[in-house]
Design a protein around this motif. Structure first.
Motif: not given
Length: 297
Positions: A67-76
């Motif tokens: 049930g995870a929600i996407l927070l975002g992407r890192g610089e990598d």
């Protein structure tokens, strides 16, 4: 003058990857990357490790949560998600569940942004499981950033409530107040929710007048702070008082007073015997320190 980047929760430049939320193939590819990780919260408390003075969010492999929600992407380019742990889940060895307020000022900017976002959005899901239009159970969509109603077709999005918080200045003094139930001696800047159809400037003037009877003239915006307790956006402002007489609304304020710059300096240094400074990490303390440093006149 951009002050927001120095405020706790003020942002770390996280790529929130909004364009991926509705792209199933792109989301699947991101989830399959070896660096896919999730931060975990239990009843709003993030899981951290590391020393007390410098805690770090624990990141677990995405495959270990549901049930995870996407927070975002890192610089990598690797994705970070957020997931809710069961109410009785124990902390892994070497880690601990913490009240976010207690560690917010010690987290790195990236961890603070992730924690604030996770707490706010997971909290919204926890209280918005049903359609506000027809009452049917809704389902999660857009990688956790929307809930859809299969019965009537309505779409629902996480909400953020705007709040004004203000440096009310007159000459060398700042107006501070305390609400009932606060810790003994704690005073802070005045604040209040913005009404529908109301501007930021009008909200500042109304809230100060309602709570203390003080009339306010000029209002300037300074900085903002996401405040996930549960889901507010604090809009920090500077305002000029046109009067000094205080008439309290006892339903809103237990006490209010004008404090000189010299005394406020002692307050933030912990040297005043009667007044305690606002909580560390809160925008109120940040704005007061900016004023004391002469960066806000």
């Amino acid at each position: 003058m951009d002050l927001t980047g120095r405020v706790t929760f003020g942002g770390s430049g996280l790529d929130r990857a909004g364009e991926l939320r509705g792209d199933a193939a792109a989301l699947a590819a991101l989830e399959a990357r070896p660096g896919a990780r999730a931060v975990v919260l239990r009843a709003g408390e993030p899981l951290v490790d590391g020393p007390e003075e410098a805690p770090r969010l624990v990141r677990v492999p995405l495959a270990e949560v549901t049930g995870a929600i996407l927070l975002g992407r890192g610089e990598d380019g690797e994705g970070t998600w957020a997931a809710e742990a069961p109410a009785e889940a124990p902390a892994p060895e070497g880690a601990r569940w913490v009240d976010l307020r207690s560690v917010m000022a010690q987290l790195s900017p990236r961890d603070a942004e992730l924690a604030a976002t996770a707490k706010a959005v997971l909290g919204w899901h926890g209280t918005h499981g049903f359609c506000a239009r027809c009452g049917a159970a809704s389902i999660v969509a857009q990688a956790g950033w929307r809930r859809d109603c299969p019965a009537c077709g309505s779409q629902h999005f996480p909400r953020t409530d705007p709040v004004v918080i203000m440096l009310v200045l007159r000459g060398n003094d700042v107006l501070v107040g305390r609400s009932p139930g606060w810790p003994e001696g704690m005073f802070s800047l005045l604040a209040g929710f913005i009404d529908p159809g109301e501007s930021v400037e009008a909200a500042v003037r109304r809230e100060v007048r309602e709570e203390t009877g003080v009339r306010v003239g000029r209002v300037d915006y300074l900085a903002s702070q996401p405040w996930p307790f549960p889901a507010s956006l604090m809009l920090g402002c500077r305002s000029e008082a046109l009067s000094r007489e205080i008439t309290l609304d006892p339903n809103e304020m237990e006490a209010a007073q004008w404090v000189s710059r010299e005394r406020m300096m002692r307050v933030v240094m912990g040297e005043d015997p009667e007044i305690r400074a606002p909580r560390e990490g809160a925008i109120a303390g940040f704005l007061l320190r900016e004023w004391l440093a002469g960066r806000v006149a």
